[in-house]
Design a protein around this motif. Structure first.
Motif, mmCIF file in Angstrom:
data_model
loop_
_atom_site.group_PDB
_atom_site.id
_atom_site.type_symbol
_atom_site.label_atom_id
_atom_site.label_comp_id
_atom_site.label_asym_id
_atom_site.label_seq_id
_atom_site.Cartn_x
_atom_site.Cartn_y
_atom_site.Cartn_z
ATOM 1 N N ASN A 168 13.085 -3.454 -2.040
ATOM 2 C CA ASN A 168 11.682 -3.541 -2.722
ATOM 3 C C ASN A 168 10.803 -4.203 -1.420
ATOM 4 O O ASN A 168 9.613 -4.550 -1.753
ATOM 5 C CB ASN A 168 11.627 -4.391 -4.042
ATOM 6 C CG ASN A 168 12.179 -3.482 -5.174
ATOM 7 O OD1 ASN A 168 11.390 -2.777 -5.567
ATOM 8 N ND2 ASN A 168 13.142 -3.829 -5.401
ATOM 9 N N TYR A 169 11.508 -4.373 -0.393
ATOM 10 C CA TYR A 169 10.793 -4.911 0.802
ATOM 11 C C TYR A 169 9.511 -4.352 1.196
ATOM 12 O O TYR A 169 8.619 -5.052 1.432
ATOM 13 C CB TYR A 169 11.812 -5.083 2.087
ATOM 14 C CG TYR A 169 11.177 -5.760 3.263
ATOM 15 C CD1 TYR A 169 11.463 -6.992 3.600
ATOM 16 C CD2 TYR A 169 10.567 -4.771 4.036
ATOM 17 C CE1 TYR A 169 10.848 -7.546 4.542
ATOM 18 C CE2 TYR A 169 10.224 -5.492 5.482
ATOM 19 C CZ TYR A 169 10.174 -6.875 5.703
ATOM 20 O OH TYR A 169 9.813 -7.102 6.624
ATOM 21 N N ILE A 170 9.570 -3.082 1.125
ATOM 22 C CA ILE A 170 8.221 -2.281 1.841
ATOM 23 C C ILE A 170 7.146 -2.374 0.749
ATOM 24 O O ILE A 170 6.084 -2.586 1.229
ATOM 25 C CB ILE A 170 8.663 -1.014 2.025
ATOM 26 C CG1 ILE A 170 9.661 -0.821 3.325
ATOM 27 C CG2 ILE A 170 7.358 -0.005 2.383
ATOM 28 C CD1 ILE A 170 10.189 0.644 3.626
ATOM 29 N N THR A 171 7.538 -2.368 -0.623
ATOM 30 C CA THR A 171 6.365 -2.172 -1.505
ATOM 31 C C THR A 171 5.864 -3.624 -2.110
ATOM 32 O O THR A 171 4.882 -3.489 -2.648
ATOM 33 C CB THR A 171 6.713 -1.260 -2.622
ATOM 34 O OG1 THR A 171 8.053 -1.788 -3.238
ATOM 35 C CG2 THR A 171 7.068 0.305 -2.048
ATOM 36 N N ASN A 172 6.668 -4.592 -1.804
ATOM 37 C CA ASN A 172 6.474 -5.806 -2.830
ATOM 38 C C ASN A 172 6.086 -7.041 -1.329
ATOM 39 O O ASN A 172 7.010 -7.408 -0.845
ATOM 40 C CB ASN A 172 7.642 -6.293 -3.388
ATOM 41 C CG ASN A 172 7.187 -7.646 -4.072
ATOM 42 O OD1 ASN A 172 6.915 -8.560 -3.626
ATOM 43 N ND2 ASN A 172 7.939 -7.341 -5.520
#
Length: 460
Positions: free
Chosen positions: A91-95
């Protein structure tokens, strides 16, 4: 221009070739994170301890301090973040909350000081921090390539490596997590918590964690942690440590260190320079030796298996660079070879030719002796172009070629048929001036080296 990012779930799958995958299945994790947010049911603060300790170990090579753990537990709870590095990865990219927190670790001064340098050096440092081993060549190429191509950030790569351990790596990581969790919990009094601060203490704790392996007796090691913490708050002399990156003459032909090492000495009441201490160094199972200082010459004398050494600069409390020579059996009989080369981690690895602009390095050492190279000196002009005069004529490399070499390009040695790599460093001398060093490694092959030579080029 739009950047192309590789999803971390894909990175975890790709890691199978270089180390493994997390034990938690990936599909339910992404769903679970969304479900938590929808239900508004944050975790207890203590639930975040394992993932925060993993971030401390990965980025800093040490357990969390009491205040730091409490701070990040609250930050994770406020943002209702997941509990594992795999979920952080996915979820690094979206969160944005995940990115903000993980990037804060990656961009901290402590992390930059410890695992800065080239991307290959960063990857190797992450392996050492998490698994207590050096990255294999395929791992360096894979992860370093992702960062070099902008397909992933350093923070993403660390998350993927931390969340994807298998086999022995997973066992070592689990032992280190157990030790880190115990260490922070053992700081259960204000004076103990306050004592876990300062550069020397942090270096000592990193060195303590660096000995944890797959076969470590964790019960005995926790007693060692208890003794260490008592030493921080007691009246006994505190052990000071200076950490080094170690090169081994039979390591693969990459321009990154092969292992971590350190000098230690009792600092309580001791005015510099210290007169004796321990040295922990070597590939595989670390060698433990002792050293003492000749008070007349100020030179450091070592116990076996070291038979000779060269340290630079000699006037420092401890050397910034140490060449250690041991007796090695060769077809021509036993000989003293520079088997190990230690460079202080305070030295900065140089990855661009312009960082060597205007410098000349003219002192060559091999096997603890000065001289012996057919190159007279390394000189770099104002643009970083290199000139290397030798008996066979003038060799030259433009700045782009020098930069490529500094980032790990192997060079064929036409006179011997062997391979060469070079690693450059900048360090601070005792008089606060800046010195430059080039580590030269020669091997008979790129991997599986069975005959190697370590040498240095310095300014003096």
């Amino acid at each position: 221009m739009m950047k192309t990012w590789i999803p971390l779930a894909s990175l975890a799958l790709l890691l199978a070739a270089c180390g493994g995958s997390d034990t938690t299945s990936t599909a339910p994790q992404a769903k679970t994170m969304g479900l938590r947010a929808a239900q508004g049911a944050p975790h207890a603060l203590a639930d975040y301890t394992p993932v925060i300790q993993r971030l401390y170990l990965g980025f800093f090579g040490r357990p969390a301090d009491v205040d730091g753990l409490a701070f990040w537990q609250q930050q994770f709870s406020n943002a209702n973040l997941p509990l594992t590095t795999v979920e952080l990865s996915q979820n690094y990219i979206t969160n944005t909350a995940i990115r903000g927190i993980v990037d804060a670790f990656a961009n901290s001064q402590e992390s930059q000081d410890l695992i800065g340098g080239s991307n290959a050096a960063f990857v190797n440092a992450v392996y050492l921090n998490i698994f207590n081993r050096n990255a294999e060549a395929s791992g360096l190429d894979f992860w370093g390539g992702l960062i070099n191509s902008k397909a992933a950030t350093r923070a993403q790569v660390l998350l993927a490596i931390a969340g994807a351990a298998q086999g022995t790596d997973a066992a070592v990581a689990a032992n280190k997590l157990d030790a880190a969790t115990y260490f922070t919990a053992a700081l259960d009094q204000p004076q103990k918590a306050a004592a876990y601060s300062g550069a020397n203490v942090i270096l000592s704790v990193r060195a303590l964690m660096a000995v944890v392996g797959v076969d470590t007796d964790m019960t005995a090691f926790k007693r060692q942690i208890d003794d260490f913490i008592v030493s921080l708050t007691g009246s006994s002399q505190q052990e000071s440590i200076k950490r080094y990156a170690g090169y081994y003459y039979l390591q693969d032909m990459v321009n990154t260190p092969a292992y971590s090492a350190y000098y230690s000495y009792a600092s309580g009441g001791v005015a510099p320079p210290a007169t004796s201490g321990k040295l922990i160094y070597g590939m595989g199972v670390p060698k433990v030796g002792s050293w003492s200082r000749d008070l007349t010459t100020r030179a450091i004398v070592y116990t076996a298996p070291v038979v000779a050494s060269v340290g630079l600069p000699a006037a420092a409390l401890l050397p910034e660079v140490t060449m250690l020579c041991t007796s090695v059996a060769t077809p021509n009989g036993a000989t003293s070879k520079s088997t190990d080369l230690l460079v202080a981690i305070s030295a900065v690895q140089l990855t661009d030719a312009t960082q060597l602009a205007g410098q000349t390095l003219s002192v060559y050492r091999e096997n603890c002796a000065t001289g012996g190279s057919n190159i007279n000196s390394f000189s770099f002009d104002a643009n970083g172009n290199g000139s290397f005069p030798s008996g066979a004529g003038l060799l030259s490399f433009n700045a782009a070629a020098v930069t490529s070499i500094l980032n790990g390009q192997q060079l064929p040695d036409l006179s011997t048929g062997k391979w060469l790599t070079f690693t450059a460093y900048r360090y601070t001398r005792p008089d606060s001036s800046t010195g430059y060093l080039v580590v030269q490694h020669m091997g008979n092959s790129k991997t599986g080296v069975t005959d190697g030579v370590l040498a240095t080029w310095t300014q003096e």
